[in-house]
Design an enzyme around this catalytic site. Structure first.
Site, PDB file in Angstrom:
ATOM      1  N   LYS A  27       0.651  -1.218   0.044  1.00  0.00           N
ATOM      2  CA  LYS A  27       0.000   0.099  -0.093  1.00  0.00           C
ATOM      3  C   LYS A  27       0.930   1.138   0.053  1.00  0.00           C
ATOM      4  O   LYS A  27       0.358   2.418  -0.282  1.00  0.00           O
ATOM      5  CB  LYS A  27      -0.916   0.170   1.216  1.00  0.00           C
ATOM      6  CG  LYS A  27      -1.865  -1.125   1.218  1.00  0.00           C
ATOM      7  CD  LYS A  27      -2.954  -0.919   2.326  1.00  0.00           C
ATOM      8  CE  LYS A  27      -2.308  -1.878   3.569  1.00  0.00           C
ATOM      9  NZ  LYS A  27      -2.137  -3.106   3.331  1.00  0.00           N
ATOM     10  N   GLU A  72      -0.091  -6.957   9.775  1.00  0.00           N
ATOM     11  CA  GLU A  72       1.528  -6.752   9.319  1.00  0.00           C
ATOM     12  C   GLU A  72       2.487  -7.162  10.175  1.00  0.00           C
ATOM     13  O   GLU A  72       2.141  -7.525  11.348  1.00  0.00           O
ATOM     14  CB  GLU A  72       1.656  -5.229   9.069  1.00  0.00           C
ATOM     15  CG  GLU A  72       0.835  -4.377   8.238  1.00  0.00           C
ATOM     16  CD  GLU A  72       1.075  -4.869   6.685  1.00  0.00           C
ATOM     17  OE1 GLU A  72       1.771  -5.358   6.456  1.00  0.00           O
ATOM     18  OE2 GLU A  72      -0.053  -4.480   5.927  1.00  0.00           O
ATOM     19  N   LYS A 120      -5.621   3.070   3.519  1.00  0.00           N
ATOM     20  CA  LYS A 120      -6.789   2.430   2.684  1.00  0.00           C
ATOM     21  C   LYS A 120      -7.682   3.528   2.383  1.00  0.00           C
ATOM     22  O   LYS A 120      -8.240   3.484   1.244  1.00  0.00           O
ATOM     23  CB  LYS A 120      -7.442   1.264   3.456  1.00  0.00           C
ATOM     24  CG  LYS A 120      -6.456   0.132   3.381  1.00  0.00           C
ATOM     25  CD  LYS A 120      -6.889  -1.103   4.254  1.00  0.00           C
ATOM     26  CE  LYS A 120      -6.034  -2.254   4.532  1.00  0.00           C
ATOM     27  NZ  LYS A 120      -6.789  -3.380   5.030  1.00  0.00           N
ATOM     28  N   ASP A 125      -2.689   1.794   8.706  1.00  0.00           N
ATOM     29  CA  ASP A 125      -2.905   0.929   7.644  1.00  0.00           C
ATOM     30  C   ASP A 125      -4.398   1.404   7.180  1.00  0.00           C
ATOM     31  O   ASP A 125      -4.635   1.561   6.044  1.00  0.00           O
ATOM     32  CB  ASP A 125      -2.859  -0.637   8.180  1.00  0.00           C
ATOM     33  CG  ASP A 125      -3.316  -1.543   6.803  1.00  0.00           C
ATOM     34  OD1 ASP A 125      -2.404  -1.420   5.967  1.00  0.00           O
ATOM     35  OD2 ASP A 125      -4.162  -2.429   6.963  1.00  0.00           O
ATOM     36  N   GLY A 166      -1.540 -14.292  10.871  1.00  0.00           N
ATOM     37  CA  GLY A 166      -1.277 -13.614   9.642  1.00  0.00           C
ATOM     38  C   GLY A 166      -2.106 -12.326   9.104  1.00  0.00           C
ATOM     39  O   GLY A 166      -2.133 -11.915   8.162  1.00  0.00           O
TER      40      GLY A 166
END
Length: 814
Positions: A578, A666, A681, A677, A663
């Site tokens: 990203k 991050e 987005k 994050d 998972g």
């Protein structure tokens, strides 16, 4: 009667000569003439020896010794000891004469064309005699005939012109009175009417065979070489190239002119008028049908029959206002080149008469430029015409086919294919017959161009995608596994041939130009070379494959900074990273611009919602004319998992730890829990909606204590979570008491964006969002009261890999 010609590779060594014997032994007692080339590599040795001798370099003796060794060892291996004496004596005598000729060139320090022809002719003379004696020893009915006694030429040494009237008379008389089944003749060599040895130029052995075939009205001329016929493209450059079973004389001449090495263009001339068919056959696979060249043999009406190319081309352009409407400019231009013996491969001229452009061989271009500038010296001095413009290091690619003239749109299809792969076209030529459409391109693009065109015109619309994958951890390994599982489906159903050519992690990188085995990629990578991001890019650039895609599965800022380099080189970029799209607006805008400018898609669907089609849906809304009024979303699968799992019976620390281990977060969980994050987005969605925003413009209401946000390691971060457990429990209790759930929400409205933890009441679209799911609500001019909702798994290696996979398919369908 048949005429067969065997090239240098067919007679390169005793093993291959035995294959020739087998082919001749299967001719069913039919009368045949067999033309042979010099043993493979011998002509080059002769040229080298003669050049060294003319330079008074005694190293010519080394080349001569190698020539002698090749022929003597071949005799000893092929011919029985009882029959060797006479053959060895004859060959040694000829080699002595050759040595004398070379010593003559050494003494005078010069190599005249006449002497050169005498020296170079020994390759065919020696090979044909040895082969004839071998075949006799094997019991075949064989005679040897020196072609110099049959083919009469002028004294244009190096590329003699044939006197067909005298030649045909001699050939007819000889073969009419010859009773042997097989006649062996040396190719390439002839003699002038004054008795001097001459040669027929490049590809002269083919020409020799065609001259004899035409003279005796042969039933067929067979050219035996090391490939199974003429191919739709050069099989060394296009692995999917196919043999063309049937082709017309005209098509074969076009293909051979443009680089199809199995046939020398003038070969066709002596047999064309008499309509003698030519078969191209493979000495090493004699059962293969090969290619049949004949009149109107154009493959059941197929349009494009082959794609060929000729390299080492330069463009020479003459232009200027003084050319317009002035008679004789073209005449002077072409006469100048003709006087200098410079052959023109391609011609194109603007209808305004403002310029003339020709393609010529690289080796002639400097001489040509000097000559043309000299011819137009006056016009150049008065600035009516500019000095010639040269462009070097070019290649001509050509589509060839008799039936192209009756099909519309072939030129457009050709140029569109090249354009989509960013192959820049420098010049175009097309005859009125439309049998050939030629384009001049950079030589570095030739492999990409040939493969792209072959894919378009011959491969049933199967498109090959070449992937270069950086990052093969959680997401990357899942992605490679999905490619492996779906490879057959992609090819059968979507007509996409997807192959992974390069892979890299932080330690190693590996490449395989034929595609890395996805069953063994881990061991291949483990045995690879040291990872180097710049070297990885340079390797992709040097391969210059069509439909190249760089796949970034990392979270690296350094990798994301390399995207412009890939896009500028027409390499598409697919990424779940990203950082690039949430960097400063000008960088994001530049990436989008480069993708359009270089026709290299830049796709990042997985930046928001992993495998959910959020960005794709947003793009379709904008493209259809809708306008985004508001976006509300839960965009962090990790945070949604955390707050869906967290309650008064489990610690916040343990839940975050679990999210990391599975998972969902991050590698650095503070990126998720700090809201950074989610900020990235919503920023990407705002930008894709058409708004200019930077990360600093987004309001962030953090729920983590400042101490946790300022930790500099995962260990310190998790320790801080334990310290503030009471605060986290209070957040949970406050929401539970109101019958609400905690959700980390992103919102964009009226050009402003914010993110933060919210208490979501029952009945809200976000309330029942489970696990690590994401949800996005688009409020638009069309979706006013009831938003367009996209909901589903928004985190996890599998779904992220599937989102990357979907972007690859999108590029394949462009």
């Amino acid at each position: 009667m048949k005429v067969l010609k065997f090239g240098g590779t067919s007679v390169a060594n005793p093993e291959n000569i035995n294959k020739v014997k087998s082919i001749l032994g299967n001719q069913a007692n039919e009368k045949i003439a067999v033309v042979v080339s010099a043993f493979g590599g011998v002509t080059d040795l002769l040229l080298s020896a003669s050049k060294l001798a003319s330079q008074q370099d005694l190293n010519f003796k080394n080349s001569l010794a190698e020539i002698e060794d090749r022929h003597i060892s071949t005799i000893k291996e092929l011919i029985p000891v009882t029959s060797q004496s006479g053959v060895l004596s004859k060959i040694k005598s000829e080699l002595n004469t050759l040595e004398t000729l070379l010593e003559g060139a050494f003494l005078i320090g010069e190599l005249t064309p006449k002497l050169s022809d005498k020296i170079v002719s020994y390759g065919e003379l020696l090979s044909s005699y040895i082969i004839s004696e071998f075949l006799k020893a094997e019991g075949l009915d064989v005679a040897f005939k020196d072609s110099r006694e049959l083919i009469v030429t002028d004294n244009n040494f190096g590329k003699a012109n044939v006197d067909f009237k005298k030649t045909n008379t001699l050939c007819e008389a000889y073969f009419a009175n010859n009773s042997n089944q097989i006649t062996i003749l040396p190719g390439f060599v002839a003699s002038s009417s004054t008795g001097n040895s001459t040669t027929l130029g490049r590809g002269g052995s083919d020409y020799t065979a065609a001259i004899i075939a035409g003279a005796v009205n042969a039933d067929i001329l067979e050219i035996w070489t090391d490939v199974s016929g003429m191919y739709t493209a050069n099989p060394k450059l296009v692995k999917q190239a196919k043999c063309v079973a049937n082709i017309s004389y005209e098509e074969a001449m076009e293909l051979s002119h443009f680089g199809a090495k199995v046939l020398y263009p003038p070969t066709i001339q002596p047999v064309l008028g008499k309509e003698i068919p030519i078969a191209i056959k493979n000495t090493f696979d004699p059962e293969s049908p090969g290619t049949l060249i004949a009149k109107n043999n154009n493959g059941n009406g197929k349009t494009v029959r082959g794609i060929s190319h000729v390299g080492n081309i330069s463009l020479l352009s003459l232009e200027g206002p003084g050319m317009i409407g002035i008679p004789g400019i073209s005449k002077r231009f072409f006469e100048t080149l003709s006087v200098k013996n410079i052959s023109i491969v391609l011609i194109t001229q603007a209808s305004s008469e403002h310029s003339i452009c020709v393609g010529i061989a690289d080796e002639d271009v400097d001489l040509a430029a000097e000559a043309v500038n000299e011819t137009f010296e006056y016009e150049i001095s008065t600035k009516k015409i500019k000095p010639v413009i040269l462009e070097k290091d070019l290649t001509i690619v050509a589509l060839v086919g008799d039936n192209m003239k009756s099909h519309q749109g072939l030129s457009g299809k050709m140029f569109s294919t090249l354009g989509k792969n960013n192959v820049n076209i420098r010049a175009i030529a097309q005859g009125a017959s439309e049998r050939n459409i030629s384009a001049v391109i950079k030589k570095d693009d030739v492999k990409k161009a040939l493969n792209s065109l072959h894919e378009t015109f011959f491969e049933e619309n199967i498109k090959q995608l070449n992937l270069f994958v950086m990052g093969v951890g959680n997401v990357g390994s899942k992605f490679l596994d999905q490619i492996r599982q779906q490879k057959k489906y992609l090819k059968d159903e979507l007509k996409l041939n997807v192959r992974v050519v390069g892979i890299s992690n932080s330690r190693k990188m590996a490449f395989d130009e034929n595609g890395i085995s996805l069953k063994e990629w881990e061991s291949i990578l483990g045995n690879g070379e040291a990872a180097d991001k710049k070297a990885f890019f340079e390797r992709i650039k040097s391969l210059n494959y069509r439909n190249s895609i760089f796949v970034d599965n990392t979270a690296s800022a350094e990798v994301s900074e390399s995207y412009p380099d890939y896009l500028k080189n027409s390499i598409s970029v697919v990424t779940c990273n990203k950082i690039a799209c949430s960097s400063d607006f000008e960088h994001y805008k530049n990436l989008k611009h480069l993708a359009k400018q270089y026709n290299s898609p830049f796709l990042f669907e997985t930046n928001v919602g992993a495998g959910l089609p959020i960005i794709d849906t947003l793009k379709h809304l904008i493209a259809s004319g809708d306008k985004i009024r508001k976006i509300q979303a839960v965009l962090s699968g990790s945070l949604n998992f955390v707050f869906n799992t967290f309650n008064d019976s489990v610690t916040f620390h343990d839940v975050v730890k679990q999210a990391q281990e599975q998972g969902y977060t991050e590698p650095d969980p503070t990126i998720d829990l700090s809201g950074v994050d989610v900020m990235r987005k919503i920023l990407i969605l705002a930008r894709e909606s058409g708004h200019q925003l930077d990360i600093e413009d987004i309001e962030n209401e953090p729920f983590l204590p400042e101490e946790s946000l300022e930790t500099n390691s995962n260990e310190a971060f998790f320790e801080s979570l334990k310290k503030y457990e009471a605060d986290f429990q209070k957040m949970y209790k406050d929401a539970a008491d109101k019958d609400c759930k905690l959700k980390y929400v992103a919102q964009f409205e009226d050009g402003k964006a914010k993110v933060g933890l919210q208490q979501i009441p029952k009945g809200h679209d976000f309330y029942n969002l489970e696990g690590s799911d994401n949800i996005v609500l688009f409020f638009t001019d069309r979706y006013v009261n009831q938003p367009l909702i996209i909901k589903g798994a928004g985190a996890g290696a599998d779904v992220t890999a599937s989102g990357i996979f979907a972007d690859i398919v999108r590029i394949g369908n462009f």
